[in-house]
Design an enzyme around this catalytic site. Structure first.
Site, short mmCIF file in Angstrom:
data_model
loop_
_atom_site.label_atom_id
_atom_site.label_comp_id
_atom_site.label_asym_id
_atom_site.label_seq_id
_atom_site.Cartn_x
_atom_site.Cartn_y
_atom_site.Cartn_z
N TYR A 63 0.91 -1.16 -0.02
CA TYR A 63 -0.08 -0.05 0.02
C TYR A 63 0.94 1.16 0.23
CZ TYR A 63 -4.63 -1.73 1.78
OH TYR A 63 -5.89 -2.50 1.79
N ASN A 107 -7.34 2.41 3.63
CA ASN A 107 -7.91 1.50 5.12
C ASN A 107 -6.70 1.16 5.68
OD1 ASN A 107 -10.31 0.95 5.90
ND2 ASN A 107 -9.74 -1.00 6.52
N ALA A 108 -6.40 -0.23 5.70
CA ALA A 108 -4.97 -0.26 6.59
C ALA A 108 -4.69 0.11 7.78
CB ALA A 108 -3.94 0.26 5.59
N GLU A 109 -5.77 0.48 8.64
CA GLU A 109 -5.68 0.74 9.95
C GLU A 109 -4.78 1.81 10.13
OE1 GLU A 109 -7.38 -2.39 9.23
OE2 GLU A 109 -5.50 -3.21 9.42
N ASN A 167 -9.76 0.61 -2.62
CA ASN A 167 -9.73 -0.58 -1.61
C ASN A 167 -10.97 -0.92 -1.18
OD1 ASN A 167 -7.48 -1.95 -0.24
ND2 ASN A 167 -9.21 -1.53 1.45
N GLU A 168 -11.52 -2.14 -1.21
CA GLU A 168 -12.58 -2.54 -0.92
C GLU A 168 -13.71 -1.54 -1.10
OE1 GLU A 168 -11.99 -4.00 2.87
OE2 GLU A 168 -11.26 -5.93 2.07
N TYR A 221 -10.94 -12.80 5.66
CA TYR A 221 -10.29 -13.07 6.85
C TYR A 221 -11.42 -13.96 7.66
CZ TYR A 221 -7.51 -8.96 5.76
OH TYR A 221 -6.46 -8.27 4.91
N GLU A 257 -6.39 -10.03 -0.65
CA GLU A 257 -5.99 -10.23 0.73
C GLU A 257 -6.60 -11.38 1.39
OE1 GLU A 257 -7.17 -6.68 3.14
OE2 GLU A 257 -6.56 -5.33 1.47
N TYR A 323 0.80 -7.96 13.79
CA TYR A 323 -0.21 -8.50 13.00
C TYR A 323 -0.45 -10.19 13.25
CZ TYR A 323 -3.77 -7.88 9.47
OH TYR A 323 -5.10 -7.79 8.91
C1 GAL Z 1 -9.34 -5.05 4.72
C2 GAL Z 1 -8.57 -3.73 4.12
C3 GAL Z 1 -7.26 -3.64 4.75
C4 GAL Z 1 -6.99 -3.91 6.33
C5 GAL Z 1 -7.65 -5.12 6.70
C6 GAL Z 1 -7.75 -5.64 8.12
O1 GAL Z 1 -10.79 -4.95 4.85
O2 GAL Z 1 -8.76 -3.80 3.01
O3 GAL Z 1 -6.83 -2.37 4.47
O4 GAL Z 1 -7.85 -2.89 6.81
O5 GAL Z 1 -8.92 -5.39 6.10
O6 GAL Z 1 -6.38 -5.47 8.62
#
Ligand code: GAL
Length: 958
Positions: A63, A107-109, A167-168, A221, A257, A323
């Site tokens: 990113y 996004n990416a926290e 992103n998303e 996830y 991802e 992480y």
């Molecule tokens: C995804 C997002 C990422 C990050 C991840 C959680 O949904 O695209 O940028 O936020 O979640 O770590």
């Protein structure tokens, strides 16, 4: 090979429904996500990239955070720790592909999901739409970053093989026009590689129609982000193949991802738990299931998480972004890395995988298990994937399976009394009907890690490594097309259970029960085959490293980074050891001598067959200094009525672009006055009257934010984020002249816009309400006495002075505005103290110490600083600065982070280092109790590290 060209691509990167194709060669993309902005020491980027490459991965996904490069509208910085060209060159040198994800939203926290601070306050329209104001803003960013991306694309010999759009962007109020504008901009700026996007929700978004990209993929996830119950497993998702068939069947199956770990929030359980939640067993079971469904492009998020240093985090995460990833925050390889290494190495060499279709398979003899199969129709190679039906099952199951391919049907294993074992959380990936080198593997009940063909003294030898859990049964069947006599087997280590030659079918079966390692050579009329049958744990110590003369197999070292031959037949290996280690090398050709990290290796012995053996030294012990002596100074002069704030900004705006309007005026949002991160001061003056009883404040700084309030220097208290009334004591008011109310507020970062609601990220930071209350018995308790406000955040706001450390390093504490956090600040007249130490007044105080390190060259000591308090309820928070870089945000009573990474390069391993810690005591009586340096690990090896340019006090303040 006929390839269907991408919708718009004109470069060398194309694709069809099976896989990405680069220079007419099909690829399996195994990518590990990594954020350069979460590792502010460019030399160490190479360390991470080499670790990805050595695992057998083919790519990295990055990113690019707009905010990190843009402190101010129209100002962009790509230097120092922001030098992305340097990153691209390294990725190319290391030999990885790159999937670039420049947003604009990521996004990416991270703070505001990557939107820059200046946009928070200036944006008039809706973000993530085709609103013209927003469009003009992201056009700036893409115009700044695209030329870098353009230059480093694959057709021009760069590593970039795809660029992700947004992103998303698949929930909320979607604008196809916005997607089209972004895509048109990329194309206009010369991006010729496929444009991709990731979706989390609606699978068909951007697969066709306006705004469609070349390759769309699904993020997943399956274990979620709550690490508190790490042994609880969620169901294994199985919808990917169907989603692909329904929504984008002409594109390769792509997971932009897939879960590589999890982030952890403030007050969360800590990354140890996230690591467990997504451990090696999880990887094996869930990742193999993605292969079973047909994914050929996989990016794991994150493979190295790193550090969300400074004020880069959004309020949902703390400084560490470890992480629970395969490579931890201290850059150490975990068991998750080794599990991925076993798989990624296989994918690298098992080329038929790049064009496989799903096949019908018979159910395993054990009905609690689930078998899936894939086949390459061109050459008949198959891959079977076996796991529990119920992915959460932890039983031990045995079975036989039926494999059916071009050489017939086989119920395997065939040896009496043996079986395939699925042991608790487990999955197996078994190649069948597979031709490698000059060999033909009919089937295997062991997993294959890798294979290669080496040139030995007497000719070429095919070599393969298979692995199994210790004590498990293995059965391999090879077919020798031209055999006229029975192949011979020579066992060098360990033992086989049995072998069986079927002369009618020219098939040799070998059976074994896995010990640590069994090594054997099979000689036939065709090329000899050297097999290394290793236990899973022993296999994890093997590396298959690409050299300029073929793949080199190495076992023993903690890490092997690279292998290179010189013309004199010398093989030059680079890598790391954590202790004295036996080195075993199966070189790709006849090798005259070996070097390790540039040192000639003595006592190299030959071991049969093909192997060179010697011993490598481990690192010397590293002893870290203790942090005994500190300088101390209380530094909250802003609370005093006499404090000179004449150079502060007058906060008198009556209008804000923020969609969340203030309750009272003037607007007291820090972003509206050019301050975007960290701590911010407000000072309000009012003339007192008998009737003023107190003040109602609504402070907004995000979750876990606080604000402390003083009246005329008297401490009134500290409130949590939200509304609170502070009552004045009569004797603390002055009746003649000004009363001064001083407020220090912490901005924990701007929220993200994950759900694309267009404004969550613009939630205000500062005071939403500030009104005096009167003691009168009238209708309203609001006093009509006005307050004249001033505001001060980081020194000079968007015109901040320190472009090396950048816009996220500093907020507006007095010590930050006066260089107390910097090396070279003259603290001679500060009080000398030792820890533990407490100071009585609420407010901010600073602790400074220096320490010397003398880590020998060639030793990679990964170091962090630990903070602990004897009283975990003591209400204070702290900012940790190493050599002027804010590398840690600690909240004693919230946690969970106590250990903070200090990346080498910012940390000087051979010289003097300066540590400054600003402690904000929220009640009075707080202070530091225990601060110590510790190592994550020490290795002999590592990469050369250049010091990061870190201007000192003199350069910035004098
Ligand atoms: C995804 C997002 C990422 C990050 C991840 C959680 O949904 O695209 O940028 O936020 O979640 O770590």
């Amino acid at each position: 090979m006929s390839s269907v060209y991408g919708k718009y691509t004109t470069g060398n990167v194309t694709y069809d429904k099976y896989s990405l194709i680069i220079d007419d060669e099909r690829q399996f993309i195994y990518s590990g996500a990594f954020h350069y902005w979460r590792l502010p020491s460019p030399s160490l980027w190479r360390d991470i990239l080499e670790k990805l490459k050595s695992a057998g991965m083919s790519a990295t996904t990055v990113y690019f955070a707009w905010s990190y490069h843009s402190p101010k509208s129209h100002l962009y910085n790509f230097e120092g720790v922001r030098d992305i060209d340097r990153l691209f060159n390294m990725i190319r040198e290391v030999g990885l592909y790159l999937i670039s994800r420049p947003g604009p939203y990521i996004n990416a926290e991270t703070n505001a999901g990557g939107f820059p601070g200046w946009l928070v306050s200036s944006l008039k329209g809706l973000a993530r739409t085709d609103d013209p104001y927003y469009t003009a803003a992201w056009e700036q960013w893409l115009s700044a970053v695209d030329p870098h991306l353009e230059k480093f694309q694959s057709p021009y010999d760069g590593p970039i093989i795809a660029v992700q759009v947004e992103n998303e962007y698949d929930v909320g109020n979607l604008s196809a026009k916005y997607m089209e504008l972004l895509e048109a901009k990329f194309r206009k700026d010369g991006i010729v590689v496929p444009l991709t996007t990731n979706v989390y929700g609606d699978r068909s978004t951007w697969t066709s129609g306006p705004g469609a990209v070349d390759i769309q993929g699904i993020d997943s996830y399956p274990q979620g982000f709550d690490c508190r119950n790490p042994s609880e497993w969620h169901a294994i998702p199985t919808y990917f193949a169907t989603a692909h068939a329904e929504s984008n069947p002409s594109e390769p199956m792509y997971n932009p991802e897939y879960q590589g770990g999890s982030f952890d929030p403030w007050a969360g359980p800590g990354y140890y738990y996230c690591y467990e939640l997504t451990n090696g067993d999880f990887e094996r079971v869930f990742y193999q299931n993605q292969i079973a469904q047909g994914e050929t492009m996989l990016n794991f998020y994150m493979t190295f998480g790193g550090t969300t240093w400074g004020w880069l985090p959004f309020p949902g995460v703390y400084t560490s972004y470890d992480y629970g990833a395969a490579i931890n925050e201290g850059r150490q390889l975990t068991d998750k890395y080794s599990e991925q290494k076993l798989m990624a190495n296989f994918f690298r060499v098992f080329h038929p995988l790049r064009k496989m279709d799903s096949i019908q398979v018979a159910s395993p003899t054990n009905p609690t298990l689930y078998l899936q199969g894939r086949e390459n129709k061109d050459d008949g190679t198959q891959l079977y994937i076996l796991r529990h039906q119920d992915g959460t099952s932890i039983t031990k199951e045995t079975t036989k399976i039926l494999v059916q391919g071009i050489l017939g049907d086989y119920q395997i294993p065939r040896e009496e009394g043996t079986y395939i074992l699925i042991d608790r959380r487990d999955s197996k990936m078994l190649p069948c009907f597979y031709n490698f080198g000059n060999q033909y593997l009919v089937y295997s009940t062991a997993e294959m890690m890798t294979h290669t063909t080496v040139q030995g003294e007497s000719g070429k030898v095919d070599t393969a490594i298979f692995y199994l859990g210790e004590m498990q049964y293995g059965e391999l069947l090879f077919y020798f097309q031209n055999a006229v006599f029975e192949p011979s087997i020579e066992v060098f280590e360990g033992q086989l259970q049995n072998s069986h030659w079927d002369a009618s079918r020219n098939q040799l079966r070998i059976n074994y029960q896995q010990s640590q390692v069994i090594r054997l050579m099979i000689s036939s009329q065709q090329r000899p085959l050297y097999l290394i049958l290793a236990s899973r744990e022993v296999a994890k110590r093997w590396w298959n490293i690409e050299s300029n003369e073929g793949d080199v197999l190495v076992s023993g070292p903690y890490l092997v980074r690279s292998a290179k031959y010189t013309e004199d037949g010398g093989l030059h290996l680079r890598g790391d050891t954590e202790i004295e280690t036996q080195l075993k090398v199966v070189p790709s050709k006849v090798t005259t001598y070996l070097t390790w990290n540039g040192e000639y290796l003595e006592n190299v012995k030959h071991e049969s067959p093909l192997t060179l053996v010697t011993t490598l030294p481990g690192p010397p012990p590293v002893i870290l200094p203790s942090l005994d002596f500190w300088k101390f100074k209380y530094g909250t002069p802003e609370k005093e009525p006499s404090f000179d704030d004449s150079d502060w900004i007058v906060a008198d705006k009556n209008h804000t672009n923020c969609p969340f309007k203030p309750i009272t005026l003037p607007v007291l949002y820090m972003d509206d006055y050019g301050f975007h991160v960290g701590d911010v001061w407000f000072r309000g003056r009012f003339s007192s009257e008998e009737t003023v009883k107190g003040i109602v404040l609504t402070g907004e700084g995000g979750d876990f934010s606080v604000y402390s309030v003083w009246l005329n220097g008297h401490f009134l208290g500290t409130a949590e984020n939200g509304t609170e009334t502070f009552y004045f004591k009569k004797e603390e008011l002055v009746s003649q002249g000004d009363n001064v109310i001083a407020i220090l507020l912490e901005n924990m970062g701007h929220d993200e816009d994950y759900t694309n609601t267009h404004n969550k990220w613009q939630h205000p930071r500062g005071l939403v309400q500030a009104r005096l209350i009167s003691g009168c018995s009238c209708n309203s308790d609001t006093s009509d006495i006005p307050i004249y406000w001033k505001i001060q955040g980081n020194l000079r706001g968007e015109e901040y002075i320190d472009s090396a450390r950048g816009p996220f390093n500093n907020g507006g504490l007095y010590g930050e505005r006066h260089g107390w956090y910097l090396p070279g600040f003259p603290d001679e007249d500060w009080e000398q103290i030792i820890l533990p130490h407490r100071f009585s007044d609420a407010g901010v105080a600073w602790y400074r110490t220096t320490f010397e390190l003398d880590i020998p060259e060639g030793v990679d000591a990964s170091i962090g600083v630990r903070i602990e308090d004897t009283d975990p309820n003591s209400r204070y928070r702290a900012l940790i600065f190493l050599n002027g870089w804010m590398l840690g945000h600690y909240i004693n009573y919230v946690g969970p982070q106590h250990f903070f990474a200090l990346p080498t390069g910012i940390l000087n391993p051979r010289g003097s280092n300066q540590l400054s810690i600003a402690v904000w005591g929220q009640e009075g009586g707080e202070g530091l109790s225990h601060v110590a340096l510790e190592t994550y690990a020490v290795h002999l090896g590592g990469v050369p590290v250049e010091m990061v340019y870190s201007p000192d006090y003199k350069e910035l303040f004098q």
